[in-house]
Design a protein around this motif. Sequence first.
Motif, PDB file in Angstrom:
ATOM      1  N   LEU A  92      49.892  35.454  24.717  1.00 52.77           N
ATOM      2  CA  LEU A  92      48.619  35.339  25.439  1.00 52.77           C
ATOM      3  C   LEU A  92      48.825  35.400  26.942  1.00 52.77           C
ATOM      4  CD1 LEU A  92      46.910  32.477  23.380  1.00 52.77           C
ATOM      5  CD2 LEU A  92      46.370  34.918  23.304  1.00 52.77           C
ATOM      6  N   THR A  93      49.924  34.813  27.413  1.00 50.85           N
ATOM      7  CA  THR A  93      50.185  34.837  28.853  1.00 50.85           C
ATOM      8  C   THR A  93      50.505  36.249  29.321  1.00 50.85           C
ATOM      9  OG1 THR A  93      52.581  34.408  28.725  1.00 50.85           O
ATOM     10  CG2 THR A  93      51.118  32.497  28.632  1.00 50.85           C
ATOM     11  N   VAL A  94      51.282  36.977  28.526  1.00 52.47           N
ATOM     12  CA  VAL A  94      51.608  38.360  28.886  1.00 52.47           C
ATOM     13  C   VAL A  94      50.337  39.200  28.925  1.00 52.47           C
ATOM     14  CG1 VAL A  94      52.877  40.429  28.225  1.00 52.47           C
ATOM     15  CG2 VAL A  94      53.933  38.181  27.935  1.00 52.47           C
ATOM     16  N   LEU A  95      49.471  39.018  27.938  1.00 55.27           N
ATOM     17  CA  LEU A  95      48.225  39.776  27.871  1.00 55.27           C
ATOM     18  C   LEU A  95      47.322  39.458  29.059  1.00 55.27           C
ATOM     19  CD1 LEU A  95      46.372  41.671  26.275  1.00 55.27           C
ATOM     20  CD2 LEU A  95      45.519  39.671  25.039  1.00 55.27           C
ATOM     21  N   ALA A  96      47.146  38.170  29.347  1.00 54.14           N
ATOM     22  CA  ALA A  96      46.246  37.763  30.427  1.00 54.14           C
ATOM     23  C   ALA A  96      46.759  38.221  31.787  1.00 54.14           C
ATOM     24  CB  ALA A  96      46.068  36.248  30.406  1.00 54.14           C
ATOM     25  N   GLU A  97      48.051  38.017  32.026  1.00 53.31           N
ATOM     26  CA  GLU A  97      48.590  38.380  33.334  1.00 53.31           C
ATOM     27  C   GLU A  97      48.674  39.893  33.523  1.00 53.31           C
ATOM     28  OE1 GLU A  97      51.512  35.769  35.294  1.00 53.31           O
ATOM     29  OE2 GLU A  97      51.935  35.081  33.250  1.00 53.31           O
ATOM     30  N   THR A  98      48.994  40.629  32.461  1.00 51.68           N
ATOM     31  CA  THR A  98      49.021  42.087  32.567  1.00 51.68           C
ATOM     32  C   THR A  98      47.626  42.632  32.831  1.00 51.68           C
ATOM     33  OG1 THR A  98      50.917  42.202  31.062  1.00 51.68           O
ATOM     34  CG2 THR A  98      49.655  44.227  31.399  1.00 51.68           C
ATOM     35  N   ALA A  99      46.623  42.061  32.160  1.00 52.15           N
ATOM     36  CA  ALA A  99      45.241  42.507  32.377  1.00 52.15           C
ATOM     37  C   ALA A  99      44.815  42.265  33.826  1.00 52.15           C
ATOM     38  CB  ALA A  99      44.302  41.769  31.417  1.00 52.15           C
ATOM     39  N   PHE A 100      45.143  41.091  34.361  1.00 54.73           N
ATOM     40  CA  PHE A 100      44.767  40.796  35.748  1.00 54.73           C
ATOM     41  C   PHE A 100      45.548  41.671  36.714  1.00 54.73           C
ATOM     42  CE2 PHE A 100      44.914  37.809  39.527  1.00 54.73           C
ATOM     43  CZ  PHE A 100      43.602  38.065  39.914  1.00 54.73           C
ATOM     44  N   CYS A 101      46.826  41.904  36.418  1.00 56.33           N
ATOM     45  CA  CYS A 101      47.643  42.801  37.234  1.00 56.33           C
ATOM     46  C   CYS A 101      47.018  44.189  37.320  1.00 56.33           C
ATOM     47  CB  CYS A 101      49.051  42.881  36.645  1.00 56.33           C
ATOM     48  SG  CYS A 101      50.058  44.252  37.253  1.00 56.33           S
ATOM     49  N   LEU A 102      46.632  44.740  36.180  1.00 55.87           N
ATOM     50  CA  LEU A 102      46.029  46.079  36.157  1.00 55.87           C
ATOM     51  C   LEU A 102      44.687  46.092  36.870  1.00 55.87           C
ATOM     52  CD1 LEU A 102      46.885  47.151  32.499  1.00 55.87           C
ATOM     53  CD2 LEU A 102      48.030  47.838  34.618  1.00 55.87           C
ATOM     54  N   ARG A 103      43.933  44.995  36.731  1.00 51.71           N
ATOM     55  CA  ARG A 103      42.649  44.901  37.446  1.00 51.71           C
ATOM     56  C   ARG A 103      42.851  44.937  38.954  1.00 51.71           C
ATOM     57  NH1 ARG A 103      39.155  45.369  40.075  1.00 51.71           N
ATOM     58  NH2 ARG A 103      37.009  44.555  40.048  1.00 51.71           N
ATOM     59  N   LEU A 104      43.872  44.268  39.428  1.00 48.48           N
ATOM     60  CA  LEU A 104      44.171  44.295  40.858  1.00 48.48           C
ATOM     61  C   LEU A 104      44.600  45.693  41.299  1.00 48.48           C
ATOM     62  CD1 LEU A 104      46.194  40.959  41.126  1.00 48.48           C
ATOM     63  CD2 LEU A 104      43.949  41.380  42.145  1.00 48.48           C
ATOM     64  N   LEU A 105      45.420  46.339  40.481  1.00 55.88           N
ATOM     65  CA  LEU A 105      45.943  47.657  40.847  1.00 55.88           C
ATOM     66  C   LEU A 105      44.848  48.712  40.965  1.00 55.88           C
ATOM     67  CD1 LEU A 105      49.206  47.894  38.713  1.00 55.88           C
ATOM     68  CD2 LEU A 105      49.066  48.002  41.204  1.00 55.88           C
ATOM     69  N   VAL A 106      43.817  48.617  40.145  1.00 52.48           N
ATOM     70  CA  VAL A 106      42.764  49.650  40.140  1.00 52.48           C
ATOM     71  C   VAL A 106      41.592  49.279  41.037  1.00 52.48           C
ATOM     72  CG1 VAL A 106      43.390  50.370  37.811  1.00 52.48           C
ATOM     73  CG2 VAL A 106      41.576  48.680  38.115  1.00 52.48           C
ATOM     74  N   GLN A 107      41.749  48.226  41.840  1.00 55.05           N
ATOM     75  CA  GLN A 107      40.659  47.838  42.731  1.00 55.05           C
ATOM     76  C   GLN A 107      40.347  48.972  43.711  1.00 55.05           C
ATOM     77  OE1 GLN A 107      38.656  44.887  42.904  1.00 55.05           O
ATOM     78  NE2 GLN A 107      37.590  46.454  44.093  1.00 55.05           N
ATOM     79  N   ARG A 108      39.110  49.383  43.735  1.00 52.50           N
ATOM     80  CA  ARG A 108      38.702  50.476  44.610  1.00 52.50           C
ATOM     81  C   ARG A 108      38.177  49.953  45.930  1.00 52.50           C
ATOM     82  NH1 ARG A 108      35.293  54.459  40.511  1.00 52.50           N
ATOM     83  NH2 ARG A 108      36.994  54.911  39.046  1.00 52.50           N
ATOM     84  N   GLN A 109      38.215  50.843  46.899  1.00 46.87           N
ATOM     85  CA  GLN A 109      37.605  50.518  48.180  1.00 46.87           C
ATOM     86  C   GLN A 109      36.090  50.362  48.004  1.00 46.87           C
ATOM     87  OE1 GLN A 109      40.516  49.842  50.171  1.00 46.87           O
ATOM     88  NE2 GLN A 109      39.253  50.748  51.750  1.00 46.87           N
ATOM     89  N   PRO A 110      35.467  49.444  48.716  1.00 46.01           N
ATOM     90  CA  PRO A 110      34.012  49.331  48.620  1.00 46.01           C
ATOM     91  C   PRO A 110      33.327  50.583  49.141  1.00 46.01           C
ATOM     92  CG  PRO A 110      34.827  48.037  50.458  1.00 46.01           C
ATOM     93  CD  PRO A 110      36.053  48.509  49.697  1.00 46.01           C
ATOM     94  N   ALA A 111      32.232  50.926  48.516  1.00 50.26           N
ATOM     95  CA  ALA A 111      31.495  52.120  48.939  1.00 50.26           C
ATOM     96  C   ALA A 111      30.926  51.918  50.337  1.00 50.26           C
ATOM     97  CB  ALA A 111      30.367  52.407  47.958  1.00 50.26           C
ATOM     98  N   ARG A 112      31.028  52.957  51.141  1.00 47.58           N
ATOM     99  CA  ARG A 112      30.465  52.877  52.489  1.00 47.58           C
ATOM    100  C   ARG A 112      28.952  52.998  52.434  1.00 47.58           C
ATOM    101  NH1 ARG A 112      34.433  56.739  56.175  1.00 47.58           N
ATOM    102  NH2 ARG A 112      36.370  55.552  55.828  1.00 47.58           N
ATOM    103  N   GLN A 113      28.313  52.138  53.196  1.00 50.14           N
ATOM    104  CA  GLN A 113      26.857  52.204  53.243  1.00 50.14           C
ATOM    105  C   GLN A 113      26.427  53.238  54.263  1.00 50.14           C
ATOM    106  OE1 GLN A 113      25.279  48.319  53.942  1.00 50.14           O
ATOM    107  NE2 GLN A 113      25.910  47.534  51.937  1.00 50.14           N
ATOM    108  N   THR A 114      25.488  54.030  53.880  1.00 47.75           N
ATOM    109  CA  THR A 114      24.951  55.057  54.798  1.00 47.75           C
ATOM    110  C   THR A 114      23.624  54.607  55.354  1.00 47.75           C
ATOM    111  OG1 THR A 114      23.886  56.167  52.936  1.00 47.75           O
ATOM    112  CG2 THR A 114      26.084  56.913  53.548  1.00 47.75           C
TER     113      THR A 114
END
Length: 229
Positions: free
Chosen positions: A206-228
Amino acid sequence: MAKLTLTSDLARMARLAGLFYLIIIIAGLGAELGLRGPLIDLADANGTAAAILAAPGQFRLAIAADLVMVLSDAGLAILLYLIFRAAAPGLALAAMVFRLIQTVLIAANLMALQAAWLILSEADALADSAALALVFLDLHGHGYDLGLVFFGVNSVMMGVLVWRSGLFGKLYGMGLAVAGLVYLTGSGLRFFAPEWSAAFAPAYGLTVLAETAFCLRLLVQRQPARQTV
Protein backbone atom coordinates in the motif's frame (compact mmCIF):
# COMPACT_ATOMS: atom_id res chain seq x y z
CA MET A 1 -5.82 25.80 6.59
CA ALA A 2 -5.76 28.00 3.49
CA LYS A 3 -6.46 26.64 0.03
CA LEU A 4 -3.55 26.87 -2.38
CA THR A 5 -3.69 28.41 -5.82
CA LEU A 6 -1.47 26.81 -8.42
CA THR A 7 1.24 29.14 -9.71
CA SER A 8 4.08 28.63 -12.16
CA ASP A 9 6.57 28.44 -9.29
CA LEU A 10 4.50 25.82 -7.46
CA ALA A 11 4.14 23.78 -10.64
CA ARG A 12 7.91 23.80 -11.21
CA MET A 13 8.59 22.84 -7.61
CA ALA A 14 6.00 20.06 -7.84
CA ARG A 15 7.69 18.54 -10.89
CA LEU A 16 11.11 18.76 -9.26
CA ALA A 17 9.68 17.17 -6.11
CA GLY A 18 8.25 14.40 -8.28
CA LEU A 19 11.68 13.79 -9.79
CA PHE A 20 13.26 13.55 -6.34
CA TYR A 21 10.45 11.22 -5.27
CA LEU A 22 11.05 8.97 -8.28
CA ILE A 23 14.78 8.78 -7.48
CA ILE A 24 13.93 7.89 -3.87
CA ILE A 25 11.58 5.11 -4.91
CA ILE A 26 13.96 3.60 -7.47
CA ALA A 27 17.10 3.93 -5.34
CA GLY A 28 15.42 2.82 -2.11
CA LEU A 29 13.68 -0.24 -3.52
CA GLY A 30 16.68 -1.06 -5.67
CA ALA A 31 19.05 -0.97 -2.69
CA GLU A 32 16.85 -2.91 -0.30
CA LEU A 33 15.18 -5.45 -2.58
CA GLY A 34 17.29 -5.63 -5.72
CA LEU A 35 20.84 -5.34 -4.40
CA ARG A 36 21.10 -6.00 -0.66
CA GLY A 37 18.12 -8.26 -0.06
CA PRO A 38 19.34 -11.23 -2.16
CA LEU A 39 22.62 -11.28 -0.21
CA ILE A 40 21.23 -11.32 3.32
CA ASP A 41 19.59 -14.18 5.18
CA LEU A 42 19.28 -13.34 8.87
CA ALA A 43 18.84 -17.04 9.65
CA ASP A 44 22.15 -18.00 8.00
CA ALA A 45 25.22 -16.06 9.13
CA ASN A 46 27.75 -18.09 7.16
CA GLY A 47 25.67 -18.08 3.99
CA THR A 48 25.17 -14.31 4.25
CA ALA A 49 28.90 -13.74 4.81
CA ALA A 50 29.77 -15.87 1.80
CA ALA A 51 27.22 -14.10 -0.41
CA ILE A 52 28.48 -10.62 0.54
CA LEU A 53 32.15 -11.54 0.12
CA ALA A 54 31.34 -13.06 -3.27
CA ALA A 55 29.61 -9.86 -4.43
CA PRO A 56 31.33 -6.90 -2.72
CA GLY A 57 30.48 -4.55 -5.56
CA GLN A 58 26.78 -5.34 -5.26
CA PHE A 59 26.85 -4.77 -1.49
CA ARG A 60 28.66 -1.44 -1.86
CA LEU A 61 26.36 -0.37 -4.68
CA ALA A 62 23.42 -0.86 -2.32
CA ILE A 63 25.05 1.56 0.14
CA ALA A 64 25.65 4.04 -2.69
CA ALA A 65 22.00 3.78 -3.76
CA ASP A 66 20.91 4.45 -0.19
CA LEU A 67 23.12 7.55 -0.13
CA VAL A 68 21.48 8.82 -3.32
CA MET A 69 18.10 8.11 -1.72
CA VAL A 70 18.78 10.08 1.46
CA LEU A 71 20.24 13.05 -0.42
CA SER A 72 17.15 13.14 -2.61
CA ASP A 73 14.96 12.76 0.47
CA ALA A 74 16.48 15.87 2.05
CA GLY A 75 15.78 17.84 -1.12
CA LEU A 76 12.23 16.52 -1.29
CA ALA A 77 11.56 17.45 2.34
CA ILE A 78 12.50 21.06 1.61
CA LEU A 79 10.53 21.24 -1.64
CA LEU A 80 7.35 19.86 -0.05
CA TYR A 81 7.67 22.44 2.71
CA LEU A 82 7.99 25.23 0.14
CA ILE A 83 4.95 23.92 -1.75
CA PHE A 84 2.63 23.59 1.25
CA ARG A 85 3.83 26.29 3.65
CA ALA A 86 1.29 28.81 2.40
CA ALA A 87 -1.53 26.40 3.24
CA ALA A 88 -0.46 25.55 6.80
CA PRO A 89 2.99 26.89 7.81
CA GLY A 90 3.19 25.05 11.12
CA LEU A 91 2.07 21.69 9.79
CA ALA A 92 4.29 21.98 6.70
CA LEU A 93 7.29 22.81 8.90
CA ALA A 94 6.55 19.90 11.25
CA ALA A 95 6.24 17.52 8.30
CA MET A 96 9.60 18.68 6.95
CA VAL A 97 11.28 18.23 10.34
CA PHE A 98 9.95 14.69 10.78
CA ARG A 99 11.03 13.74 7.26
CA LEU A 100 14.50 15.18 7.82
CA ILE A 101 14.83 13.25 11.10
CA GLN A 102 14.04 10.08 9.17
CA THR A 103 16.62 11.05 6.54
CA VAL A 104 19.35 11.60 9.14
CA LEU A 105 18.57 8.31 10.90
CA ILE A 106 18.69 6.29 7.69
CA ALA A 107 21.92 8.01 6.58
CA ALA A 108 23.62 7.39 9.95
CA ASN A 109 22.31 3.82 9.93
CA LEU A 110 24.40 3.07 6.84
CA MET A 111 27.37 2.83 9.21
CA ALA A 112 25.92 -0.48 10.40
CA LEU A 113 26.28 -1.82 6.86
CA GLN A 114 29.80 -0.47 6.63
CA ALA A 115 30.63 -2.08 9.99
CA ALA A 116 29.36 -5.43 8.70
CA TRP A 117 31.56 -5.12 5.63
CA LEU A 118 34.64 -4.18 7.68
CA ILE A 119 34.08 -7.18 9.96
CA LEU A 120 33.73 -9.58 7.04
CA SER A 121 36.74 -8.14 5.22
CA GLU A 122 38.84 -8.70 8.36
CA ALA A 123 37.44 -12.17 8.96
CA ASP A 124 40.86 -13.75 9.53
CA ALA A 125 41.53 -11.44 12.46
CA LEU A 126 38.13 -11.78 14.14
CA ALA A 127 36.49 -14.73 15.84
CA ASP A 128 33.03 -15.65 14.55
CA SER A 129 33.03 -12.70 12.15
CA ALA A 130 30.01 -13.99 10.21
CA ALA A 131 27.78 -13.97 13.29
CA LEU A 132 29.03 -10.54 14.35
CA ALA A 133 28.46 -9.10 10.89
CA LEU A 134 24.94 -10.50 10.90
CA VAL A 135 24.22 -8.59 14.12
CA PHE A 136 25.13 -5.33 12.37
CA LEU A 137 23.03 -6.25 9.33
CA ASP A 138 20.08 -6.91 11.63
CA LEU A 139 20.80 -3.64 13.44
CA HIS A 140 20.58 -1.85 10.09
CA GLY A 141 17.11 -3.29 9.57
CA HIS A 142 15.99 -2.08 12.98
CA GLY A 143 17.56 1.33 12.38
CA TYR A 144 15.71 1.61 9.07
CA ASP A 145 12.44 0.88 10.83
CA LEU A 146 13.23 3.47 13.48
CA GLY A 147 13.56 6.02 10.70
CA LEU A 148 10.23 4.89 9.29
CA VAL A 149 8.54 5.80 12.60
CA PHE A 150 9.33 9.45 11.87
CA PHE A 151 8.49 9.00 8.19
CA GLY A 152 5.15 7.51 9.18
CA VAL A 153 4.32 10.64 11.18
CA ASN A 154 5.47 12.75 8.23
CA SER A 155 3.26 10.78 5.84
CA VAL A 156 0.17 11.30 7.98
CA MET A 157 0.93 15.03 8.12
CA MET A 158 1.49 15.14 4.37
CA GLY A 159 -1.80 13.34 3.87
CA VAL A 160 -3.58 16.09 5.79
CA LEU A 161 -1.76 18.80 3.84
CA VAL A 162 -2.57 17.25 0.47
CA TRP A 163 -6.19 16.54 1.47
CA ARG A 164 -6.93 20.06 2.68
CA SER A 165 -4.72 22.23 0.45
CA GLY A 166 -6.85 21.80 -2.68
CA LEU A 167 -3.72 21.63 -4.82
CA PHE A 168 -3.96 17.89 -5.52
CA GLY A 169 -6.77 15.37 -5.39
CA LYS A 170 -7.92 14.30 -1.94
CA LEU A 171 -7.35 10.65 -2.86
CA TYR A 172 -3.60 11.28 -2.85
CA GLY A 173 -3.83 12.71 0.64
CA MET A 174 -5.80 9.70 1.83
CA GLY A 175 -3.22 7.37 0.30
CA LEU A 176 -0.32 9.12 2.02
CA ALA A 177 -2.10 9.04 5.37
CA VAL A 178 -2.77 5.31 5.00
CA ALA A 179 0.88 4.78 4.04
CA GLY A 180 1.90 6.60 7.21
CA LEU A 181 -0.24 4.32 9.35
CA VAL A 182 1.28 1.28 7.64
CA TYR A 183 4.80 2.54 8.36
CA LEU A 184 3.96 3.23 12.01
CA THR A 185 2.32 -0.16 12.46
CA GLY A 186 5.09 -2.07 10.68
CA SER A 187 7.84 -0.37 12.68
CA GLY A 188 5.96 -0.93 15.92
CA LEU A 189 5.67 -4.63 15.14
CA ARG A 190 9.39 -4.83 14.27
CA PHE A 191 10.32 -3.57 17.72
CA PHE A 192 7.55 -4.86 19.98
CA ALA A 193 6.01 -7.88 18.24
CA PRO A 194 8.57 -9.14 15.69
CA GLU A 195 6.77 -12.45 15.32
CA TRP A 196 4.02 -10.57 13.46
CA SER A 197 6.32 -8.64 11.14
CA ALA A 198 6.39 -11.21 8.36
CA ALA A 199 2.61 -11.49 8.30
CA PHE A 200 2.27 -7.71 8.09
CA ALA A 201 4.89 -7.26 5.33
CA PRO A 202 2.40 -7.42 2.39
CA ALA A 203 0.76 -4.25 3.74
CA TYR A 204 3.83 -2.32 2.61
CA GLY A 205 2.48 -2.74 -0.91
CA LEU A 206 0.00 0.00 0.00
CA THR A 207 2.85 2.38 0.75
CA VAL A 208 4.50 1.70 -2.60
CA LEU A 209 1.19 2.25 -4.39
CA ALA A 210 0.35 5.46 -2.53
CA GLU A 211 3.78 7.02 -2.82
CA THR A 212 4.22 6.06 -6.48
CA ALA A 213 0.81 7.55 -7.30
CA PHE A 214 1.70 10.82 -5.56
CA CYS A 215 5.13 10.83 -7.21
CA LEU A 216 3.56 10.51 -10.67
CA ARG A 217 1.00 13.18 -9.82
CA LEU A 218 3.80 15.58 -8.97
CA LEU A 219 5.72 14.71 -12.13
CA VAL A 220 2.79 15.44 -14.46
CA GLN A 221 1.87 18.74 -12.81
CA ARG A 222 1.23 21.22 -15.59
CA GLN A 223 1.84 24.91 -15.65
CA PRO A 224 -1.29 26.92 -14.84
CA ALA A 225 -3.10 28.26 -17.86
CA ARG A 226 -2.37 31.88 -18.63
CA GLN A 227 -5.32 34.16 -18.32
CA THR A 228 -6.03 36.34 -21.31
CA VAL A 229 -7.49 39.78 -21.10
